[in-house]
Scaffold this active site. Structure first.
Site, mmCIF file in Angstrom:
data_model
loop_
_atom_site.group_PDB
_atom_site.id
_atom_site.type_symbol
_atom_site.label_atom_id
_atom_site.label_comp_id
_atom_site.label_asym_id
_atom_site.label_seq_id
_atom_site.Cartn_x
_atom_site.Cartn_y
_atom_site.Cartn_z
ATOM 1 N N ASP B 92 0.966 -1.211 0.515
ATOM 2 C CA ASP B 92 0.085 -0.290 -0.370
ATOM 3 C C ASP B 92 0.649 0.955 0.221
ATOM 4 O OD1 ASP B 92 1.095 0.510 2.831
ATOM 5 O OD2 ASP B 92 -0.800 -0.373 3.706
ATOM 6 N N ASP B 266 -7.377 -7.701 0.119
ATOM 7 C CA ASP B 266 -7.285 -7.994 1.417
ATOM 8 C C ASP B 266 -7.637 -7.625 2.502
ATOM 9 O OD1 ASP B 266 -6.284 -4.618 0.773
ATOM 10 O OD2 ASP B 266 -5.340 -5.371 2.925
ATOM 11 N N CYS B 304 -12.148 -29.206 5.958
ATOM 12 C CA CYS B 304 -10.831 -28.154 5.734
ATOM 13 C C CYS B 304 -9.287 -29.194 5.746
ATOM 14 C CB CYS B 304 -10.781 -27.246 6.974
ATOM 15 S SG CYS B 304 -9.213 -25.865 6.880
ATOM 16 N N CYS B 306 -6.004 -27.541 6.868
ATOM 17 C CA CYS B 306 -5.014 -26.985 7.315
ATOM 18 C C CYS B 306 -5.056 -28.251 7.966
ATOM 19 C CB CYS B 306 -6.009 -25.666 7.902
ATOM 20 S SG CYS B 306 -6.789 -25.895 8.989
ATOM 21 N N CYS B 309 -6.809 -28.421 11.423
ATOM 22 C CA CYS B 309 -8.670 -29.543 11.427
ATOM 23 C C CYS B 309 -7.631 -30.776 10.978
ATOM 24 C CB CYS B 309 -8.938 -28.969 10.003
ATOM 25 S SG CYS B 309 -9.799 -27.375 10.259
ATOM 26 N N HIS B 335 -6.085 -21.842 9.903
ATOM 27 C CA HIS B 335 -6.929 -22.710 9.588
ATOM 28 C C HIS B 335 -7.307 -21.214 8.154
ATOM 29 C CE1 HIS B 335 -10.903 -23.340 8.889
ATOM 30 N NE2 HIS B 335 -11.095 -22.640 9.998
#
Lengths: 375, 375
Positions: B92, B266, B304, B306, B309, B335
């Site tokens: 930014d 974002d 999920c 990840c 999980c 996650h």
């Protein structure tokens, strides 16, 4: 099913290599055990702990019995599954941490009552309850419930405490029962006194354990006094069983202990120091918050394989430490655990090669040289 | 050398898929960009961020210029090397965060002077200085320096601010210069006002940019007002360039934005929420600190992939959150970032299949059903 076994493989002076076999996997000794206090080695994923070369973790009975409780962990399938660590786990008995952390303690022949440091709730630990908790957790190496005085202490106080621990060791053995594949370790006490240590070792041998710990050291007596005690204490314990020095230590403590015949150690130092920016290296301790690192493009230790050293500059580590970013503790804990495992591997190699004395001289020389020079 | 290019590939309603090509790699759109404020996505290793499927990170000019400074990062080889992230980075301009974080701000036609929130030191940001900083960082997608009023605001204030930002956009373009492979994005302003947004879009088109952002939303106006604005704002921007909605948002904000023709977003939400125990799932938000999870052996989200999980129970996540262990933030951030990337992938697939409307209905239905029932 694999039994719990220890095989001594090589010896160089008093330093020895060996292999502990358990149903959860083998442990190469001398071994350093990272500490996973509350079912996590702080700032680390368990697969990262394994990647450093750790064969076994230590869990704390005191912390886990209070939160989330042993019964809950048992209902969830045991500590290994709970924390996603499938290799061996050793748990302490809770005795030491009750004495150092809990409130309103009351010690009797039966055991200890105390208040939780978390919520003030009342609890009791006895040899029988400690065995039950460690069984519920699914610990592979269970420690006897013991008591240990802070040093220095009067000889009478040390003897009295040691003898109580020996009576508790007998009750621990009885309560542990017959559990093939699992091990119970006795804990030698007796302060820095050779006669009390001998008496304690004899009492433990008579009961009979799968391994023997040296307790009551690294409690403020200093390295010199500890080494004097380690000049005789390991020799008093059975030669064909693993010897575990509890709560040790700094890298030079560890090297000195291995030299004196110790097979296993544990300490929070690498993880705790990682969170405060203290990094252990072949060149000694590097304090990453020091401004000298702010512009340094070099790794913490160019010979280290950990992610902190492979992927980042000292300047980055300095920046994220100063910015209080979590990755700072994550990277520096990883580095420290890697360093500790690396010196264990180095020592195992040196013992096997019969070159421990030369390795030890190099180890001290590297540290004496100090950190790499400023650019 | 690969040029910076955008290719729209499919469209379903206003929702579109595309591919941004850069010398650092490709970015599949619609894309969600995790935020790496101080050269780290908080609580994550960069390889873990990449493992969630993120093609690009966002870095914050304001934070990095103050600490460790853009000049230092440049001397160390640029932001990619510094933070060990070799895929694209968007930065930014610093303008927004100066307005929200810095002390003693003074806004003139030239730019903004302000005091650091870290140490009170005085700094200046202008379009020219912002371009210089983003060049020193090595940012692949550079944002124009702009100014944006908090909403609600008077129409006059909004118009005045937008026109200042358009003059700054021209100075940014000029200062950016000719940098093959790098992109400069203009930022549309104009509050919620359709006419000002059109005027701003026209001014930006006339200057010409490699991409166009929609700024000044998600600043407190609420989802309904934001969506009303997004019903026209993306359409005012060139159809053949990426459209980036800055600072958005919650999962349903993101889905609503993609539906309206946005290509990039974002937000700090997945990482910030991960540290406070808020987990985003197909069933809506799960608050892991709730006592209902204390004994729950089930994963946060069984679908999920990840580590949180795949390897842990809700009971474990609850325990480490309550124990304030770092692994809590590490697992739940991972996650959340995985969930955000998964819905981006789902949307890209649905757009390609021409089934975005059905996917969107499913998305809302899953959330309306709420979390899995108690055991």
């Amino acid at each position: 099913m694999t039994q719990f076994q220890f095989q001594k493989t090589r010896q160089d002076g008093k330093a020895r290599t060996g292999m502990i076999s358990t149903p959860r996997g083998d442990i190469c000794t001398p071994a350093f055990m990272p500490v996973g206090t509350a079912a996590t080695v702080k700032a680390m994923m368990p697969e990262s702990v394994a990647a450093t070369g750790a064969d076994i973790l230590l869990g704390n009975t005191y912390h886990l019995m209070l939160r989330p409780t042993a019964e809950r962990i048992h209902a969830l399938g045991g500590l290994h599954k709970f924390m996603n660590w499938d290799k061996p786990i050793l748990t302490d008995s809770g005795g030491f941490q009750v004495m150092s952390l809990a409130g309103l303690r009351k010690l009797t022949e039966k055991g200890v009552t105390f208040q939780s440091h978390i919520d003030g709730s009342k609890h009791e630990l006895t040899p029988e309850r400690s065995m039950e908790i460690q069984r519920l957790l699914g610990s592979n190496i269970v420690m006897c419930f013991d008591e240990c005085p802070a040093l220095p202490a009067e000889r009478d106080r040390i003897a009295e405490s040691m003898r109580l621990s020996m009576r508790w060791a007998e009750r621990s053995r009885e309560a542990f029962g017959d559990r093939p594949g699992y091990a119970l370790f006795g804990i030698q006490q007796g302060g820095l006194e050779e006669d009390f240590r001998a008496e304690s070792a004899e009492a433990l041998r008579e009961i009979g354990f799968e391994g023997y710990a040296i307790g009551g050291l690294a409690v403020g007596e200093g390295q010199e006094a500890m080494f004097r005690c380690l000049d005789f204490a390991p020799d008093q314990l059975p030669e064909d069983k693993p010897r575990y020095l509890m709560g040790v230590g700094k890298p030079d403590d560890i090297v000195g202990a291995v030299k004196r015949g110790v097979d296993m150690m544990d300490c929070v130092l690498p993880s705790r120091s990682g969170r405060t920016g203290q990094c252990f290296t072949r060149h000694g301790v590097v304090n990453i918050k020091n401004a000298r690192h702010a512009d340094d493009p070099r790794p913490l230790d160019e010979n280290c394989s950990c992610p902190a050293c492979s992927n980042y500059s000292r300047a980055y580590l300095h920046h994220v430490f100063r910015s209080q970013e979590m990755i700072s503790g994550m990277l520096m804990t990883w580095h420290n655990l890697q360093y500790f495992q690396d010196i264990m591997q180095d020592m195992r190699d040196a013992i096997a090669a019969g070159t421990f004395a030369a390795w030890e001289a190099d180890f001290h020389a590297g540290r004496a040289n100090g950190d790499i020079e400023l650019l």
